[in-house]
Design an enzyme around this catalytic site. Structure first.
Site, PDB file in Angstrom:
ATOM      1  N   ASN A   1      32.096   9.677  -7.129  1.00 52.15           N
ATOM      2  CA  ASN A   1      31.984   8.255  -6.799  1.00 52.15           C
ATOM      3  C   ASN A   1      32.854   7.513  -7.804  1.00 52.15           C
ATOM      4  OD1 ASN A   1      31.286   5.611  -6.347  1.00 52.15           O
ATOM      5  ND2 ASN A   1      29.236   5.771  -7.226  1.00 52.15           N
TER       6      ASN A   1
ATOM      7  N   LYS B   1      33.494   4.495  -7.960  1.00 56.20           N
ATOM      8  CA  LYS B   1      33.081   3.099  -8.169  1.00 56.20           C
ATOM      9  C   LYS B   1      34.291   2.181  -8.037  1.00 56.20           C
ATOM     10  CE  LYS B   1      29.499   4.713 -11.252  1.00 56.20           C
ATOM     11  NZ  LYS B   1      28.200   4.263 -11.699  1.00 56.20           N
TER      12      LYS B   1
ATOM     13  N   HIS C   1      23.475   3.149  -2.830  1.00 56.68           N
ATOM     14  CA  HIS C   1      23.662   3.394  -4.267  1.00 56.68           C
ATOM     15  C   HIS C   1      22.876   2.341  -5.045  1.00 56.68           C
ATOM     16  CE1 HIS C   1      25.572   3.717  -8.199  1.00 56.68           C
ATOM     17  NE2 HIS C   1      25.962   4.922  -7.828  1.00 56.68           N
TER      18      HIS C   1
ATOM     19  N   GLU D   1      23.567   0.605  -7.515  1.00 55.32           N
ATOM     20  CA  GLU D   1      24.323  -0.617  -7.856  1.00 55.32           C
ATOM     21  C   GLU D   1      24.364  -1.563  -6.651  1.00 55.32           C
ATOM     22  OE1 GLU D   1      27.830   1.357  -9.348  1.00 55.32           O
ATOM     23  OE2 GLU D   1      26.639   2.121 -11.014  1.00 55.32           O
TER      24      GLU D   1
ATOM     25  N   GLU E   1      19.254   9.894  -7.557  1.00 56.80           N
ATOM     26  CA  GLU E   1      19.941   9.319  -8.714  1.00 56.80           C
ATOM     27  C   GLU E   1      18.977   8.410  -9.473  1.00 56.80           C
ATOM     28  OE1 GLU E   1      24.479   9.329  -8.247  1.00 56.80           O
ATOM     29  OE2 GLU E   1      23.743   7.441  -7.479  1.00 56.80           O
TER      30      GLU E   1
ATOM     31  N   GLY F   1      25.355   6.297 -15.434  1.00 59.31           N
ATOM     32  CA  GLY F   1      26.301   5.658 -16.348  1.00 59.31           C
ATOM     33  C   GLY F   1      25.748   5.416 -17.738  1.00 59.31           C
TER      34      GLY F   1
ATOM     35  N   SER G   1      24.841  10.774 -14.891  1.00 62.15           N
ATOM     36  CA  SER G   1      25.430  11.314 -16.123  1.00 62.15           C
ATOM     37  C   SER G   1      25.625  12.832 -16.084  1.00 62.15           C
ATOM     38  CB  SER G   1      24.600  10.896 -17.344  1.00 62.15           C
ATOM     39  OG  SER G   1      24.619   9.482 -17.479  1.00 62.15           O
TER      40      SER G   1
HETATM   41  C1  PEP Z   1      27.024   7.304  -9.821  1.00 59.83           C
HETATM   42  O1  PEP Z   1      27.759   6.345  -9.924  1.00 59.83           O
HETATM   43  O2  PEP Z   1      26.523   7.585  -8.721  1.00 59.83           O
HETATM   44  C2  PEP Z   1      26.737   8.112 -11.007  1.00 59.83           C
HETATM   45  C3  PEP Z   1      25.904   9.106 -10.904  1.00 59.83           C
HETATM   46  O3  PEP Z   1      27.391   7.742 -12.156  1.00 59.83           O
HETATM   47  P1  PEP Z   1      27.472   8.585 -13.534  1.00 59.83           P
HETATM   48  O4  PEP Z   1      27.791  10.007 -13.159  1.00 59.83           O
HETATM   49  O5  PEP Z   1      28.564   7.941 -14.300  1.00 59.83           O
HETATM   50  O6  PEP Z   1      26.132   8.484 -14.177  1.00 59.83           O
END
Ligand code: PEP
Length: 250
Positions: free
Chosen positions: A9, A11, A95, A97, A167, A173, A212
């Site tokens: 992803n 972003k 997601h 966000e 997630e 992040g 992460s």
């Molecule tokens: C994400 O944006 O879905 C995500 C898991 O980000 P990160 O791997 O940076 O935590």
């Protein structure tokens, strides 16, 4: 045995020159495919570039959101059919966000999921609890509500080509990863909940972990019984890291 999937992803990161380097590195390293499936979900303006550079490779691509509407006067929105026009296979839906920054409710997420399925795309449905919810011991209730909102509208048939990504919001992040055991518990909960309606589908369903994931922790996470790969944010922007994570899934 379920195949593993590692989906990036990006972003709202990228640029034509930087994407070219990244996509070419991925195409070079895993263009013919590996033991695990691999995909990148890129910002809308780069779908054409991604299609051009990944065409003919085993790497799939997709977008990060879509409109719940098929077409119409929805300025700024992008439909499932438009994504399909650019060869997208996947689209991320729900997601955290999008949920927290753009006010997407469980109902909106469900409508987007249905739009994706109707448009021939494979939705990657994100589910996850906040830190406060985890500490309040309501993780399962939160996940159940997020999941049920979609199954009620899309039915189990809607999940035929869908993927779920667990997630935890507190791990996205932040550099703080769920332990493999914490993630496994929630993955098993999701699979069992799906199995109540359709055991065969639940067995086939790919459930990714996101939050992460790095080359250092990927193998341990992907080694858990119900973790079928990862949705990767930050590390998907660095070719070497993303490739190492794909390898850990193989
Ligand atoms: C994400 O944006 O879905 C995500 C898991 O980000 P990160 O791997 O940076 O935590």
């Amino acid at each position: 045995m379920r195949r593993k999937l590692v989906a990036g992803n990006w972003k709202m990161y990228g640029g034509l020159a930087r994407n070219r380097d990244l996509l070419q590195s991925l195409a070079h390293a895993i263009g013919k495919g590996g033991k695990a499936d691999c995909a990148v979900c890129v910002p809308f303006p780069y779908l054409a570039q991604t299609q051009e550079l990944l065409k003919g490779t085993a790497i799939a691509w997709g977008a990060q959101t879509l409109s719940e509407h098929a077409q119409g006067a929805y300025t700024g929105e992008t439909s499932a059919a438009m994504l399909a026009d650019f060869g997208c296979r996947y689209v991320i839906v729900g997601h955290s966000e999008r949920r927290s920054l753009y006010g997407e409710s469980n109902e909106t997420v469900a409508a987007k999921f249905v739009a994706a399925v109707q448009g021939g795309l494979a939705p990657i449905l994100c589910l996850g609890e906040t830190l406060e919810q985890r500490e309040g011991n309501v993780t399962e209730q939160v996940i159940a509500a997020q999941l049920d909102a979609v199954t009620q509208v899309a039915g189990m048939n809607g999940f035929a080509s869908a993927v779920i990504a667990y997630e935890p919001v507190w791990a996205i992040g932040t550099g703080r990863t769920a332990t493999p055991q914490q993630a496994q518990e929630v993955h098993a909960f999701i699979r069992q909940r799906m199995a109540k309606s359709d055991a065969a589908l639940a067995q086939r369903l790919q459930i990714l972990y996101g939050g992460s994931v790095k080359p250092q922790n990927a193998s341990e996470l992907f080694g858990m019984a119900d973790i079928d790969g990862g949705l990767i944010g930050g590390a998907s922007l660095v070719a070497q890291d993303f490739l190492a994570i794909c390898q850990a899934a193989g």
